[in-house]
Design an enzyme around this catalytic site. Sequence first.
Site, short mmCIF file in Angstrom:
data_model
loop_
_atom_site.label_atom_id
_atom_site.label_comp_id
_atom_site.label_asym_id
_atom_site.label_seq_id
_atom_site.Cartn_x
_atom_site.Cartn_y
_atom_site.Cartn_z
CG ASP A 73 -0.49 1.32 -0.81
OD1 ASP A 73 0.35 1.62 -1.67
OD2 ASP A 73 -0.19 0.70 0.23
CG ASP B 141 5.87 -7.91 -1.85
OD1 ASP B 141 6.49 -6.84 -1.76
OD2 ASP B 141 4.97 -8.12 -2.69
#
Length: 240
Positions: A8, A130
């Site tokens: 990330d 998500d």
Amino acid sequence: MLLIPAIDIIDGRCVRLTKGDYATEKVYAHDPLLVAKEMEMLGFRRLHVVDLDGARQRHVVNIEVLKRITQETTLIVDFGGGIKSEDDLEKVFDAGAQMVTLGSIAVTEPERVLEWLHRFGAEHIVLGADVRDGQISINGWKEDSPQELMPFLKGYMDNGVRHVLCTDISRDGMLQGPATELYASIMQAFPACRLIASGGVSDINDIRALERAGVPAVVFGKAIYEGRIDLNELLNEYPQ
């Protein structure tokens, strides 16, 4: 079981968040390329790269990091975060990503995503789902959409999607175990789904539990960076 390390990125650095909260940012490396090269050296074949700046700003930001990783490793890179336009999408593919994860735009502009699916092919598109309390979240997990998980998945699976990355936001970065029952229910409903489980993996036993639940792939990051998983042991058990 396909094992996919996650990198990330914020401001060009390798970071992790907890439950998607940018205020919890923890920097693990200042050069994501070095992390990618280490993953390649250990024996991983896939890499999941998330542009957290892009997710927050709603356009791709860390494209140069992606280019360096694809140019200097042989990893199959799946890139997500901030892809909101065809320009973003083409920029990511031109930078060397073999797959893209489309999350927020799959909720807000499904017709455009289906057009891309048919244009670029199902092997290159990953549907990002998500989830928070059964609802799909968007825009860097800052907003909850009215979409419920299972109908959302069905709509896309019926239209040719095969790769799905599902993240249980409540588990993300918590190192308290993945939502194994949730992923098992997805596999039961959609046996052809090439599901990638994400969120909560804390040790090798979590990965074994996902395998027993029939999950074909898993993304994990914090457990690597916090030293919770012996990667040599993991790759001996699950050679890639």
